[in-house]
Write a protein that holds these residues in place. Structure first.
Motif, PDB file in Angstrom:
ATOM      1  N   VAL A  23       0.904  -1.122  -0.035  1.00  0.00           N
ATOM      2  CA  VAL A  23      -0.209  -0.020   0.013  1.00  0.00           C
ATOM      3  C   VAL A  23       0.906   1.408   0.073  1.00  0.00           C
ATOM      4  O   VAL A  23       0.707   1.983  -0.936  1.00  0.00           O
ATOM      5  N   ALA A  24       1.855   1.184   1.014  1.00  0.00           N
ATOM      6  CA  ALA A  24       2.940   2.341   0.690  1.00  0.00           C
ATOM      7  C   ALA A  24       3.511   2.588  -0.480  1.00  0.00           C
ATOM      8  O   ALA A  24       3.521   3.562  -0.986  1.00  0.00           O
ATOM      9  N   VAL A  25       3.827   1.555  -1.410  1.00  0.00           N
ATOM     10  CA  VAL A  25       4.434   1.657  -2.499  1.00  0.00           C
ATOM     11  C   VAL A  25       3.683   2.248  -3.386  1.00  0.00           C
ATOM     12  O   VAL A  25       3.786   3.368  -4.415  1.00  0.00           O
ATOM     13  N   HIS A  26       2.216   1.759  -3.487  1.00  0.00           N
ATOM     14  CA  HIS A  26       1.215   2.258  -4.447  1.00  0.00           C
ATOM     15  C   HIS A  26       1.047   3.815  -4.263  1.00  0.00           C
ATOM     16  O   HIS A  26       0.608   4.337  -5.118  1.00  0.00           O
ATOM     17  N   TYR A  27       0.836   4.060  -3.041  1.00  0.00           N
ATOM     18  CA  TYR A  27       0.681   5.628  -2.860  1.00  0.00           C
ATOM     19  C   TYR A  27       1.735   6.327  -2.883  1.00  0.00           C
ATOM     20  O   TYR A  27       1.709   7.716  -2.355  1.00  0.00           O
ATOM     21  N   GLN A  28       2.776   5.991  -3.401  1.00  0.00           N
ATOM     22  CA  GLN A  28       4.133   6.591  -3.569  1.00  0.00           C
ATOM     23  C   GLN A  28       4.715   7.305  -2.257  1.00  0.00           C
ATOM     24  O   GLN A  28       5.242   8.468  -2.214  1.00  0.00           O
ATOM     25  N   GLN A  29       4.538   6.264  -1.125  1.00  0.00           N
ATOM     26  CA  GLN A  29       5.256   6.715   0.087  1.00  0.00           C
ATOM     27  C   GLN A  29       6.340   6.167   0.291  1.00  0.00           C
ATOM     28  O   GLN A  29       6.875   5.267  -0.576  1.00  0.00           O
TER      29      GLN A  29
END
Length: 162
Positions: A23-29
């Motif tokens: 999820v973090a990667v998907h939301y560019q975190q």
């Protein structure tokens, strides 16, 4: 393809941690440290009340492929509780295979069984895939609310003035 959706338990902490990292990667975190994500998942799942679970996970052939993060709020309309869907996430390689629909169906069934009157959610205005998905489910768009956030230094400043 059979999708198994269930409330996450402490035994699924590793699966939840995997999803949190994606999820973090998907939301560019910034990427999450896997050990830190596992520690958080173990803590959160260990603290959850069986009456109000907060994470639903979707599995296909034993592999985690989707996550719904929710909260139950009191009171909703006509004193019915509401379920707030914070995040619905499906791994990229499992998208468009019914995983999101299975997660939403699971949550809707939970709401009906528990007397929860509605599911509220937000999504980013740029997330066209999510908007198409929710439109396809028949979700109503409500423009009467503005999303606001208190965080970081503002949150600290408010806390010190109390």
């Amino acid at each position: 393809m059979a999708v198994d959706v269930r409330w996450a338990t402490t035994e699924e902490a590793t699966a939840l941690a995997v999803m949190l990292c994606e999820v973090a990667v998907h939301y560019q975190q910034p990427p999450l440290d896997a050990d830190r994500a596992l520690s958080a998942a173990q803590k959160w799942l260990g603290q959850e009340s069986p009456a109000y679970p907060h994470f639903a996970l979707a599995f296909v052939d034993g592999e985690v492929c989707g996550l719904a993060s929710v909260a139950i709020a009191h009171p909703g309309i006509d004193l019915e509780r509401l379920l707030f869907l914070k995040d619905l996430f499906v791994r990229e390689n499992a998208r468009n295979a019914g995983i999101g629909r299975a997660l939403i169906g699971f949550l809707a069934g939970h709401c009906l069984r528990e007397g929860i009157g509605r599911i509220d959610l937000t999504t980013e205005d740029w997330n066209e895939g999510a908007l198409r998905f929710y439109d396809g489910l028949g979700a109503e768009r409500h423009g009467q609310k503005i999303f606001l956030r208190l965080s970081g230094e503002t949150l600290k400043a408010i806390a010190t003035k109390s």
